[in-house]
Write a protein that holds these residues in place. Structure first.
Motif, short mmCIF file in Angstrom:
data_model
loop_
_atom_site.label_atom_id
_atom_site.label_comp_id
_atom_site.label_asym_id
_atom_site.label_seq_id
_atom_site.Cartn_x
_atom_site.Cartn_y
_atom_site.Cartn_z
N GLY A 29 -13.88 -8.82 13.54
CA GLY A 29 -14.74 -7.66 13.34
C GLY A 29 -14.04 -6.40 12.90
O GLY A 29 -14.68 -5.35 12.78
N GLU A 30 -12.74 -6.47 12.59
CA GLU A 30 -12.04 -5.25 12.17
C GLU A 30 -11.78 -5.26 10.67
O GLU A 30 -11.78 -6.30 10.02
N VAL A 31 -11.60 -4.05 10.13
CA VAL A 31 -11.10 -3.89 8.78
C VAL A 31 -9.61 -3.57 8.91
O VAL A 31 -9.24 -2.55 9.49
N HIS A 32 -8.77 -4.45 8.39
CA HIS A 32 -7.33 -4.33 8.58
C HIS A 32 -6.67 -4.02 7.25
O HIS A 32 -6.78 -4.79 6.29
N GLY A 33 -5.99 -2.87 7.17
CA GLY A 33 -5.29 -2.50 5.97
C GLY A 33 -3.94 -3.18 5.88
O GLY A 33 -3.19 -3.25 6.86
N PHE A 34 -3.61 -3.67 4.69
CA PHE A 34 -2.37 -4.42 4.46
C PHE A 34 -1.62 -3.70 3.35
O PHE A 34 -2.00 -3.77 2.18
N LEU A 35 -0.58 -2.94 3.72
CA LEU A 35 0.06 -2.02 2.80
C LEU A 35 1.49 -2.42 2.48
O LEU A 35 2.22 -2.92 3.33
N GLY A 36 1.88 -2.15 1.24
CA GLY A 36 3.24 -2.37 0.79
C GLY A 36 3.30 -2.25 -0.71
O GLY A 36 2.31 -2.50 -1.39
N PRO A 37 4.45 -1.87 -1.26
CA PRO A 37 4.57 -1.73 -2.72
C PRO A 37 4.66 -3.09 -3.39
O PRO A 37 4.76 -4.13 -2.72
N ASN A 38 4.64 -3.11 -4.71
CA ASN A 38 4.85 -4.35 -5.44
C ASN A 38 6.19 -4.95 -5.03
O ASN A 38 7.20 -4.26 -4.95
N GLY A 39 6.18 -6.24 -4.76
CA GLY A 39 7.40 -6.92 -4.35
C GLY A 39 7.60 -7.00 -2.85
O GLY A 39 8.55 -7.61 -2.40
N SER A 40 6.69 -6.38 -2.08
CA SER A 40 6.86 -6.40 -0.63
C SER A 40 6.38 -7.71 -0.01
O SER A 40 6.74 -8.02 1.12
N GLY A 41 5.56 -8.48 -0.73
CA GLY A 41 5.10 -9.77 -0.21
C GLY A 41 3.63 -9.84 0.11
O GLY A 41 3.16 -10.85 0.66
N HIS A 187 -3.52 -0.13 -2.83
CA HIS A 187 -2.62 0.99 -3.10
C HIS A 187 -3.36 2.32 -2.99
O HIS A 187 -2.74 3.38 -3.06
N VAL A 188 -4.70 2.27 -2.86
CA VAL A 188 -5.49 3.49 -2.72
C VAL A 188 -5.47 3.87 -1.25
O VAL A 188 -6.30 3.43 -0.45
N LEU A 189 -4.50 4.68 -0.87
CA LEU A 189 -4.28 4.94 0.54
C LEU A 189 -5.45 5.68 1.17
O LEU A 189 -5.76 5.47 2.35
N ALA A 190 -6.12 6.54 0.40
CA ALA A 190 -7.29 7.23 0.93
C ALA A 190 -8.39 6.23 1.27
O ALA A 190 -9.13 6.41 2.24
N GLU A 191 -8.50 5.16 0.49
CA GLU A 191 -9.48 4.11 0.75
C GLU A 191 -9.17 3.39 2.06
O GLU A 191 -10.06 3.16 2.89
N VAL A 199 -3.79 -0.93 10.62
CA VAL A 199 -3.00 -1.02 9.41
C VAL A 199 -1.69 -1.74 9.71
O VAL A 199 -1.10 -1.53 10.77
N SER A 200 -1.26 -2.60 8.80
CA SER A 200 0.08 -3.17 8.85
C SER A 200 0.82 -2.78 7.58
O SER A 200 0.29 -2.94 6.48
N ILE A 201 2.02 -2.25 7.75
CA ILE A 201 2.87 -1.87 6.63
C ILE A 201 3.99 -2.88 6.53
O ILE A 201 4.68 -3.15 7.51
N ILE A 202 4.17 -3.46 5.33
CA ILE A 202 5.23 -4.45 5.17
C ILE A 202 6.23 -3.96 4.13
O ILE A 202 5.91 -3.18 3.23
N ARG A 203 7.45 -4.42 4.30
CA ARG A 203 8.53 -4.08 3.38
C ARG A 203 9.49 -5.25 3.30
O ARG A 203 9.89 -5.80 4.32
N GLU A 204 9.80 -5.66 2.07
CA GLU A 204 10.75 -6.74 1.84
C GLU A 204 10.40 -7.98 2.66
O GLU A 204 11.27 -8.63 3.24
N GLY A 205 9.10 -8.30 2.71
CA GLY A 205 8.66 -9.52 3.35
C GLY A 205 8.59 -9.49 4.85
O GLY A 205 8.40 -10.53 5.48
N ARG A 206 8.71 -8.29 5.45
CA ARG A 206 8.64 -8.17 6.90
C ARG A 206 7.69 -7.04 7.28
O ARG A 206 7.59 -6.04 6.57
N THR A 207 7.02 -7.19 8.41
CA THR A 207 6.16 -6.14 8.93
C THR A 207 7.02 -5.08 9.59
O THR A 207 7.80 -5.38 10.51
#
Length: 326
Positions: A29-41, A187-191, A199-207
């Motif tokens: 029931g949640e809306v979960h944001g999945f954030l990271g730049p191109n190449g983050s996984g 990538h629309v962070l305001a959205e 929200v989960s922020i990932i970098r280089e394949g890791r949370t």
């Protein structure tokens, strides 16, 4: 039980380690944001969740099932919108929407027609004549016209104008109210900030961070602008206060949230005439992980160029037909 459960997920493409022990939880029931730049996984993770890629190691569960072994059954319970939709060129938009619906076990015809009107999409035109934005609309309408339990949205508003983005946000809120779960990569962070419960922020394949926006905002400072009756002194010496400077008679500074009360006490003693306090935005949280590390650019560059980001971009272009076809 979480709708999506990922533990220590690893995926490699040759010498490229696209996912390096990723963990992710998305609750019912949640809306979960999945954030990271191109190449983050991000796209690699999504394609594993859709059963389009096989993981090397770790565990991934979607709706209590293994996405690789149970892909066909799961695709009747979820809807997917990629960031670059490829459609059958000789079908009309309406025929493509109906085909996606049939692959998921049917769609609500009344909702389909309402969504076509809301998104201002002509369903009689051939898909080959559609702009990028209209191709996105086809996948979005097909998804939201389906009564599914999980919506996986990977850069879904790419190519949409601001008016259509607002309509999209309304539809995300509608399916959430109906009890569905949404994984939103954007990538629309305001959205993300407007829609997401967590929200989960990932970098280089890791949370690197996961939580509610309120929980993550402790990571950055609150900006304060204040005008006082008497000159302010000694703010630099207060714990948690940074970057104090004066512009046109107003004092600007940043303060760590844990020390906000102490700062306010000092300001009140100088006679506050006007004060604004701005909590950190999601964009600031994002830049904390990708903009502040001087080594981030060189480290991320080869990964993106070598295939992690490039592969995920190519994957997303064929994602809609493949996802539906499973």
């Amino acid at each position: 039980m979480p709708v999506i459960s990922i533990d220590n997920l690893v995926k490699t493409f040759g010498a490229i380690r696209a996912l390096d022990g990723l963990d992710l939880r998305v609750e019912q029931g949640e809306v979960h944001g999945f954030l990271g730049p191109n190449g983050s996984g991000k796209s690699t993770t999504i394609r594993i969740l859709l059963g389009l890629l096989r993981r090397d190691s770790g565990d991934a569960q979607v709706l209590g099932a293994d996405p690789w072994r149970d892909a066909v059954r799961l695709h009747r319970r979820l809807a997917y919108v990629p960031g670059d939709v490829s459609l059958w060129p000789n079908l009309t938009g309406g025929e493509a929407i109906d085909l996606f619906g049939q692959l998921r076990g049917g769609l609500d015809r009344q909702r389909r027609d309402e969504l076509l009107q809301r998104f201002d999409l002509d369903p009689t035109r051939r898909c080959r004549t559609y702009s990028k934005g209209n191709r996105q609309k086809v996948a979005i309408v097909a998804a939201f016209a389906s009564a599914v339990e999980l919506y996986v949205l990977d850069e879904p508003t790419s190519g949409l104008d601001p008016l259509m983005e607002a309509v999209f946000q309304d539809e995300v809120r509608r399916v959430k109210q109906a009890g569905a779960t949404v994984l939103l990569s954007s990538h629309v962070l305001a959205e993300v900030e407007a829609l997401c419960d967590r929200v989960s922020i990932i970098r280089e394949g890791r949370t690197v961070e996961s939580g509610t926006l309120a929980e993550l905002r402790h990571l950055t400072r609150t900006a304060v602008t204040v005008e006082t009756a008497r000159p302010l002194t000694g703010l630099d010496a207060l714990p948690g206060v940074h970057d104090v400077h004066e512009v046109d008679g107003r004092t600007h500074l940043e303060v760590e949230p844990a020390h906000l009360d102490e700062l306010l006490g000092q300001l009140v003693r100088s006679g506050v005439r006007a004060l604004t306090s701005t909590p950190p935005t999601l964009e600031q949280l994002f830049l904390r992980h990708y903009g502040d590390d001087p080594a981030a650019g060189p480290a991320d560059g080869p990964v993106a160029g070598a295939g992690s980001a490039g592969a995920s971009d190519a994957d997303s272009q064929v994602g809609a037909p493949q996802a539906g076809a499973r």
